[in-house]
Each structure stands twice: as structure tokens, then as C-alpha cells.
Design a protein around this motif. Sequence first.
Motif, PDB file in Angstrom:
ATOM      1  N   LEU A   1      28.786  37.578  37.166  1.00 15.91           N
ATOM      2  CA  LEU A   1      27.816  37.477  38.295  1.00 15.91           C
ATOM      3  C   LEU A   1      26.862  36.587  37.964  1.00 15.91           C
ATOM      4  O   LEU A   1      25.627  36.570  38.993  1.00 15.91           O
ATOM      5  N   ASP A   2      26.513  35.875  36.833  1.00 10.01           N
ATOM      6  CA  ASP A   2      25.368  34.991  36.733  1.00 10.01           C
ATOM      7  C   ASP A   2      26.004  33.468  37.244  1.00 10.01           C
ATOM      8  O   ASP A   2      25.232  32.569  37.655  1.00 10.01           O
ATOM      9  N   TRP A   3      27.364  33.393  37.673  1.00  6.88           N
ATOM     10  CA  TRP A   3      27.806  32.434  38.034  1.00  6.88           C
ATOM     11  C   TRP A   3      28.477  32.367  39.602  1.00  6.88           C
ATOM     12  O   TRP A   3      28.480  31.432  40.315  1.00  6.88           O
ATOM     13  N   SER A   4      28.652  33.634  39.815  1.00  4.37           N
ATOM     14  CA  SER A   4      28.801  34.065  41.214  1.00  4.37           C
ATOM     15  C   SER A   4      28.304  35.195  41.789  1.00  4.37           C
ATOM     16  O   SER A   4      27.921  36.047  41.254  1.00  4.37           O
ATOM     17  N   SER A   5      28.080  34.886  43.177  1.00  7.06           N
ATOM     18  CA  SER A   5      27.474  36.247  43.962  1.00  7.06           C
ATOM     19  C   SER A   5      28.483  37.367  44.206  1.00  7.06           C
ATOM     20  O   SER A   5      29.652  37.150  43.982  1.00  7.06           O
ATOM     21  N   PRO A   6      27.792  38.474  44.166  1.00 11.52           N
ATOM     22  CA  PRO A   6      28.720  39.334  44.479  1.00 11.52           C
ATOM     23  C   PRO A   6      29.671  39.200  45.813  1.00 11.52           C
ATOM     24  O   PRO A   6      30.751  39.611  45.738  1.00 11.52           O
ATOM     25  N   GLU A   7      28.921  38.748  46.681  1.00 17.14           N
ATOM     26  CA  GLU A   7      29.880  38.246  47.965  1.00 17.14           C
ATOM     27  C   GLU A   7      30.965  37.334  47.455  1.00 17.14           C
ATOM     28  O   GLU A   7      32.331  37.608  47.885  1.00 17.14           O
TER      29      GLU A   7
ATOM     30  N   LYS B   1      36.838  36.168  46.416  1.00 22.68           N
ATOM     31  CA  LYS B   1      37.963  35.945  45.424  1.00 22.68           C
ATOM     32  C   LYS B   1      38.965  36.971  45.367  1.00 22.68           C
ATOM     33  O   LYS B   1      39.911  36.683  45.126  1.00 22.68           O
ATOM     34  N   ALA B   2      38.289  38.024  44.979  1.00 23.76           N
ATOM     35  CA  ALA B   2      39.277  39.447  44.857  1.00 23.76           C
ATOM     36  C   ALA B   2      40.116  39.534  45.857  1.00 23.76           C
ATOM     37  O   ALA B   2      41.435  39.813  45.800  1.00 23.76           O
TER      38      ALA B   2
ATOM     39  N   GLN C   1      24.273  45.014  45.431  1.00 31.65           N
ATOM     40  CA  GLN C   1      25.318  44.376  45.001  1.00 31.65           C
ATOM     41  C   GLN C   1      26.614  44.826  45.449  1.00 31.65           C
ATOM     42  O   GLN C   1      27.576  43.719  45.787  1.00 31.65           O
ATOM     43  N   LEU C   2      26.925  45.973  45.507  1.00 31.08           N
ATOM     44  CA  LEU C   2      28.160  46.480  45.905  1.00 31.08           C
ATOM     45  C   LEU C   2      28.542  46.148  47.233  1.00 31.08           C
ATOM     46  O   LEU C   2      29.416  46.083  47.845  1.00 31.08           O
ATOM     47  N   GLU C   3      27.433  46.462  48.309  1.00 26.30           N
ATOM     48  CA  GLU C   3      27.568  46.057  49.529  1.00 26.30           C
ATOM     49  C   GLU C   3      27.899  44.463  49.710  1.00 26.30           C
ATOM     50  O   GLU C   3      28.471  44.119  50.572  1.00 26.30           O
ATOM     51  N   GLN C   4      27.284  43.563  49.220  1.00 26.40           N
ATOM     52  CA  GLN C   4      27.500  42.532  49.185  1.00 26.40           C
ATOM     53  C   GLN C   4      28.949  42.111  48.789  1.00 26.40           C
ATOM     54  O   GLN C   4      29.711  41.175  49.534  1.00 26.40           O
ATOM     55  N   LEU C   5      29.578  42.763  47.798  1.00 27.59           N
ATOM     56  CA  LEU C   5      30.812  42.497  47.373  1.00 27.59           C
ATOM     57  C   LEU C   5      31.691  42.962  48.340  1.00 27.59           C
ATOM     58  O   LEU C   5      32.720  42.252  48.788  1.00 27.59           O
ATOM     59  N   ALA C   6      31.460  44.448  49.072  1.00 30.25           N
ATOM     60  CA  ALA C   6      32.420  44.690  50.251  1.00 30.25           C
ATOM     61  C   ALA C   6      32.132  43.548  51.447  1.00 30.25           C
ATOM     62  O   ALA C   6      33.320  43.546  51.957  1.00 30.25           O
ATOM     63  N   ASP C   7      31.043  42.911  51.590  1.00 30.65           N
ATOM     64  CA  ASP C   7      31.105  41.964  52.609  1.00 30.65           C
ATOM     65  C   ASP C   7      31.915  40.910  52.246  1.00 30.65           C
ATOM     66  O   ASP C   7      32.448  40.399  53.436  1.00 30.65           O
TER      67      ASP C   7
ATOM     68  N   LEU D   1      32.969  21.708  43.628  1.00 26.75           N
ATOM     69  CA  LEU D   1      33.859  22.344  42.787  1.00 26.75           C
ATOM     70  C   LEU D   1      33.467  23.520  42.117  1.00 26.75           C
ATOM     71  O   LEU D   1      34.309  24.457  42.093  1.00 26.75           O
ATOM     72  N   VAL D   2      32.301  23.640  41.888  1.00 28.36           N
ATOM     73  CA  VAL D   2      31.582  24.913  41.433  1.00 28.36           C
ATOM     74  C   VAL D   2      31.805  26.054  42.694  1.00 28.36           C
ATOM     75  O   VAL D   2      32.625  27.054  42.545  1.00 28.36           O
ATOM     76  N   ASP D   3      31.751  25.848  43.915  1.00 25.83           N
ATOM     77  CA  ASP D   3      32.071  26.838  45.203  1.00 25.83           C
ATOM     78  C   ASP D   3      33.541  26.837  45.058  1.00 25.83           C
ATOM     79  O   ASP D   3      34.058  28.062  45.530  1.00 25.83           O
ATOM     80  N   ALA D   4      34.462  25.945  44.856  1.00 25.40           N
ATOM     81  CA  ALA D   4      35.907  26.255  44.672  1.00 25.40           C
ATOM     82  C   ALA D   4      36.285  27.127  43.572  1.00 25.40           C
ATOM     83  O   ALA D   4      37.236  27.937  43.803  1.00 25.40           O
TER      84      ALA D   4
END
Lengths: 333, 333
Positions: A73-79, A84-85, A117-123, A200-203
Motif C-alpha cells: 500500500l506504499d506502492w499502490s493506492s487501495p483503488e 488489480k485484484a 481505504q476499503l471504500e477505495q479498494l471497493a471502488d 511502467l509503474v502504473d502498469a
Amino acid sequence: MSPSAITPEGGSETGVSLREVGEFALIDRVTTDRVQPATTELGPGDDSAVVTAADGRVVACTDVLVEGVHFRLDWSSPEQVGRKAAAANLADIAAMGAVPTSLLVGLACPSSTPAAQLEQLADGLWAEARSTGAGLVGGDLTSAPVIVVSVTALGDLQGRAPVLRSGARAGDRIAVCGRLGWSAAGLAVLGRGFRSPAALVDAHRVPEPPYSAGPQAADAGATSMIDVSDGLLADLAHVARASGVALRLRSRPFTVAPRMAEIASALGLDPLRWVLTGGEDHALAATFPGDAPLPEGWTEVGAVEAPDEAGAGVTVDGRPYDGDGGWVHFAKY
Amino acid sequence: MSPSAITPEGGSETGVSLREVGEFALIDRVTTDRVQPATTELGPGDDSAVVTAADGRVVACTDVLVEGVHFRLDWSSPEQVGRKAAAANLADIAAMGAVPTSLLVGLACPSSTPAAQLEQLADGLWAEARSTGAGLVGGDLTSAPVIVVSVTALGDLQGRAPVLRSGARAGDRIAVCGRLGWSAAGLAVLGRGFRSPAALVDAHRVPEPPYSAGPQAADAGATSMIDVSDGLLADLAHVARASGVALRLRSRPFTVAPRMAEIASALGLDPLRWVLTGGEDHALAATFPGDAPLPEGWTEVGAVEAPDEAGAGVTVDGRPYDGDGGWVHFAKY
């Protein structure tokens, strides 16, 4: 529930944890007012969901992402983690020649996890599902020492025969569709403490699987297909084994994006290794009959041959590739 | 893979870890030579599974069990954990009035986990699935700091309308089928360091949901149904809220098994609290039209009324129950 139970008076919501919000209230937050596709006959909120399966069959797969193993989570946002999942599973549906209809999500996380964070992950899950026409129809939320996102995707073959790993035949052509090596290059950049190049990082953060290429390949007569999750060579080895054939790749058709070549040069690495062994881009690899035209967007990269005395396998330019064989789990835990 | 890669020469397999066996070899071990039901068109080993959905719809649910939250391996065997994880999901399928067809399993665990434990866990998943006619058709295996078992179940409504939580109407009768309070009583025993009576402890380890009672209730005209996973009162509160009704339970029809009464007495507890608020037995609770005969195995325990000025809710003998409202997650992590 009343808003006052969630937000301390005058405070910001940023730090409010799942424990404070509560399991059911959080589930309400991430499921209410979402637009479901027509295939969702019954969405979240009951014991089970009900999804149309007009084809009379349903395609189903499950993939689990674990914090510290598959994402940080320091490299990727929860969204981005959510996207990705979802993508990892939606690509597995596409790789059968099917169109995704729905996701179910089992989410386990520390109760101290910020609800936001969980709401963003769900988004993120919703956004990626929606990009394929699928809906998020159900799930479960519970506690665990790290975030574990277990996604199940369902899909519709729309009358097609599923394209298996076992159907490649000598004389077929091997082709790929989608990005290869981008995620691995992005991971290499992040692992060295950099945050760019953004492409690349976004990929690495969010793959872009060519979902519609899966059904298109099936319609074009693909004899076998797989989603590249562990690395092209590692995944094609599954096809070679299941089909009992040898897969002869040529390195020349693989292109390396200029940005990737620059970074590889700066890091003293061979970018072809990213392309051939990097996982998590969720490109599609397939075999097509030798006389069939390839669908748009696919690149021919080799040929299927009968296995030689060394048995089935994958070679690059006539030799076993002398590199890392792909993503191996169980590194951290 | 060769057996020598798994078992150190002359050694026993007991201590061989997942890391030593490897992800793919372990998956082979727990999926090879299993008998799939006729609904499994394509089982494990490809990107996705393919399952028949003859009804044109598929029922789907996901439930996650986490080590230390939902089970302890010093209290339950891995096989029992597998059975319980499957049962929690299969019961959610039954609670819609559907028949389970398949399970998908996302399993995350430390790489030091003995491979034998994971095989036993898979045996438990298979055994419980098979008891309902379902197969284990796919999944994923990865690493995490604790064992997380995320199960998705799919089911077939066989032409029935799904029985929702929202269908209870004033004048309906409330009925239950299956054991209530047994798991909670078994947990109370285990929590105090005892291992008997076996009937209660085993009920906590492996629930026995009345799977076939779900479709039977649907055929008998059930207006609403839910699986009792968090406790009867907590779960009926979902029905009351979704249906906009008041659920009036009577305590008299609830029976307490002699063994449960003895243990409650020894522990100085009221066994009715286990029956009304204990979770994880996965009994079924449903409402039926007032004039419909109840299917075999169901016990009438109350009546549905229009909500009074206090709104929808659940009462016992005319009053809100003065006890624990059910299982609350997020205790440990």
C-alpha cells in the motif's frame, strides 16, 4: 446506521477504522447505489447472489491477492489494488473465451484498516468490473492480520466452446495480445525506490488485460489460450505440458517499448527478460491453426511443434531460455 | 514432479512444508483423481472452471474463514476446518432454495504450513461438497501470515424463485430447521479448556446444515429464508429489516438438548442464549404463509406481524431479547 456513529463530531473520516464503522455498515457503504449490469438478477445483501447464465454454463475462477506478497500500500493506492485484484480474475475469464458477468469478493483485513481505504479498494473492484460489463454481486468481510483480497469472477461463454490449455497442436501458430513485461519493469523501478516512469509503474499497479481479445480469439478458432499471470514462458509451459507439444518462440517479434529499453539499460538489465518472464500483465497467449488469420491486436511469436526427444517444452530461438522462469510465490510468508 | 522432490529420503511426510512441495505440486495433489459431479464440465487445472447452469441462472456466495478468528488448529483438525469453510458457503446456497453445484477455494497460508495439513483441509472441503452433490472445481493458493480460506459456492435454483430475506409478510409463520446453539456451546466448552462432550465440541468443529431443507422450504412456499451464521436473533433481524416486519418468537418451541442443558448448568449459563444467539450452526430460518403446512423437519417458533411503532424488529416472548446479539467480527485482528 446514523452518520454520527461513523464520523466523530467535527472530525475527518480519513482515520476512521473498519472497527469503528462496523462490518455491516461498511458493506452497506460499498454496495449501496451501485449500478448493476442486466446479468445481476440479485446483487449483494442476501445469503447469495443470483446471476444470469444464459449459456447454460458458467465460467468461474478465483484468485487471491495478499498484502506484502502481491501488493504494497506504499506502492499502490487501495483503488489500484482493487483494480488489480479484479483484473487478475477477469483476465482468467477472458482466457477461456468468455465474457465476465460478475465478481464476488472475500476481503479480510485488520480491523484498524481505515474504512476509507476499503471504500477505495471497493471502488477499484467496481471500476475494473464495470470496464468489462461485470458487476460486483456479493462478498464477505472479516478480520485478518494483513489485507487479503480473494476475488471470484463468473463469466458467460455465449455459446462458445471453452478454449483450454490442452488444445495446442503441431502446426499451430503461437500469438500474444496485450502488454508483456511492463508490470515487471514497473516492479523493478519501484523496488529500487523510484516512482517513474509513470507508464511502467502504473502498469505494475494496474494491469490492462485485453479482455475482449479472449472471446475474439475463441471466435477466430484459437486452439488453446492462457492468461499470462506468472510470466509468458512459465504460463506457456503449462500449455506445452497440457497439450503435449513443444512451443517454439522467436524473440524477434517481441517488441520492447522505448521507455522500457531505456530503463533496462539504466538498470543494466535485458528488457527481453521482463517480456518473457515478467508476470502480472495479464496479456493473453494463444495458439491458432496455421491457416487461420489472427484476430486484430494479436502478434505471432512462434510455432507449435511435436515434442522432440526432450519432451514438451518452450524454447526461445531454438533453446531453453536461460532466465528466471517466472513468478514464484511464498517469498515473504 | 518426482516424489523425491517432496519427501526427503527415508523421512516422513508429516513435516514437509508447502514451500518444499511447491504451489503447483500441492495443487496437483489435492485435485488429481477426484471424482467430479456431472455438473462439472471443466474442473481444476485451466484458467477457469466451467460448470453447468441448467436453470439459466447461477446462485453464488463467498465466505472467508481466518485462522485465529473463525478457527484454531489446536481446536479443530485441518479436515474439520475444510468441512466448516465449505459448509458455511453451501448453507448460503441452500438458504436461497438452491442446490449447490460447486466450490472454488482461495487459500492463503504461511509457506511453512505442512503440506499434509493442506491436503487434509482440501479433503474436508471435498467431503463436505460431496455431501451436497457439489464438486471442488477451482481455486488459488498463495502465501499469507495466517491461514485464510476463502470459499465461493455456486448453486442451481432448478427453476425455483430465489427465497429472499425480504419476503416475510404479516401473518406468516416463522420456522427453523437444523441445530441451534450447538456450535456456541461447543465453543464455550473449548474456550474453557475442555474437549468434551464430543457432540457439542464436534458441532463447533463441523456444522451440519440441513442443506436439503432449503430447496424443500422453497418448494413449500417459504416467503423468506436465511442461514443462521451469526446467531438466530441477529440473522432474523436482517429478515425483519429487509421485509419491514416484526418477528415475534416464542421461546417455548425451542428445545435444549439434555447434554447442552447439563453443560450450561455446569457453566452457570442459560442454554437458551446459545440457542437464540449462537452462530455457526448454519441452521435455516424461514417464514411460511400462515396456512401452508411446514415441510418435514421444520419447527414453528413464532409469527410475523406488522411492525409496531418501534419499527421492525425481533422479539422473544414479547420483548427484545436481553442478551448478546450475535457474533461480532474483528475481535482478534
